[in-house]
Design a protein around this motif. Structure first.
Motif, short mmCIF file in Angstrom:
data_model
loop_
_atom_site.label_atom_id
_atom_site.label_comp_id
_atom_site.label_asym_id
_atom_site.label_seq_id
_atom_site.Cartn_x
_atom_site.Cartn_y
_atom_site.Cartn_z
N GLU A 48 40.88 52.18 33.64
CA GLU A 48 40.94 50.96 32.83
C GLU A 48 42.17 50.16 33.27
O GLU A 48 43.30 50.57 33.00
N VAL A 108 42.57 36.94 37.32
CA VAL A 108 41.74 35.79 37.66
C VAL A 108 42.08 35.36 39.08
O VAL A 108 43.24 35.24 39.45
N THR A 152 35.87 53.59 39.03
CA THR A 152 35.04 53.19 37.89
C THR A 152 35.52 53.81 36.58
O THR A 152 35.20 53.31 35.51
N PRO A 160 43.59 45.93 33.72
CA PRO A 160 43.24 44.55 33.34
C PRO A 160 42.68 43.78 34.53
O PRO A 160 43.05 44.01 35.68
N SER A 161 41.80 42.86 34.23
CA SER A 161 41.23 42.00 35.25
C SER A 161 42.17 40.83 35.51
O SER A 161 42.78 40.30 34.59
N THR A 199 41.54 47.14 42.48
CA THR A 199 41.95 46.23 41.43
C THR A 199 40.69 45.70 40.76
O THR A 199 39.58 45.99 41.22
N VAL A 200 40.87 44.96 39.71
CA VAL A 200 39.75 44.30 39.05
C VAL A 200 40.03 42.81 39.10
O VAL A 200 41.08 42.35 38.64
N ASN A 237 38.33 38.97 38.46
CA ASN A 237 37.25 38.23 37.81
C ASN A 237 36.22 39.19 37.19
O ASN A 237 35.01 39.01 37.29
N LYS A 238 36.76 40.28 36.60
CA LYS A 238 35.97 41.30 35.91
C LYS A 238 35.07 42.12 36.84
O LYS A 238 34.09 42.72 36.40
N ARG A 239 35.41 42.12 38.13
CA ARG A 239 34.66 42.92 39.10
C ARG A 239 35.62 43.88 39.78
O ARG A 239 36.68 43.47 40.26
N ARG A 240 35.25 45.15 39.83
CA ARG A 240 36.09 46.14 40.48
C ARG A 240 35.93 46.01 42.00
O ARG A 240 34.80 45.88 42.49
#
Length: 94
Positions: free
Chosen positions: A39, A44, A36, A41-42, A73-74, A76-79
């Motif tokens: 940082e 898709v 968490t 990148p997300s 990884t991240v 779709n903007k979810r870790r």
């Protein structure tokens, strides 16, 4: 005959729960904390991100320096916490 039916029913009752069991992975709290705080990148991904999803090899899995049993990884903007060897999602962090 009654004893045979009782044995058959008992066998079915005992077999049912065993076949419904799933593997639950308990991820250490320090792994969640580390993920968490990072940082990255997300990416898709076209599909649902749920436990058990195998991410394609094109998705970069980041390592956790203190624990090589887990990656992240991240998507779709979810870790997500991932098995770094199989690319399977272990946990979606909410």
């Amino acid at each position: 005959m009654k004893a045979l039916m009782t044995a058959a029913i008992t066998g079915l009752l005992l077999a049912g729960p065993a076949s419904a069991q799933t593997t639950v992975v308990t991820v250490p709290g320090e792994v969640r904390t580390y993920i968490t705080e990072q940082e990255v990148p997300s990416v898709v991904y076209d599909g649902d991100i749920v436990v058990g999803t195998e991410l394609p090899s094109s998705v970069e899995i980041h390592t956790i320096p203190s624990n090589d049993a887990y990656g992240y990884t991240v998507v779709n903007k979810r870790r997500v916490i991932v098995d770094p060897h199989t690319h399977r999602v272990i946990e979606v962090i909410r």
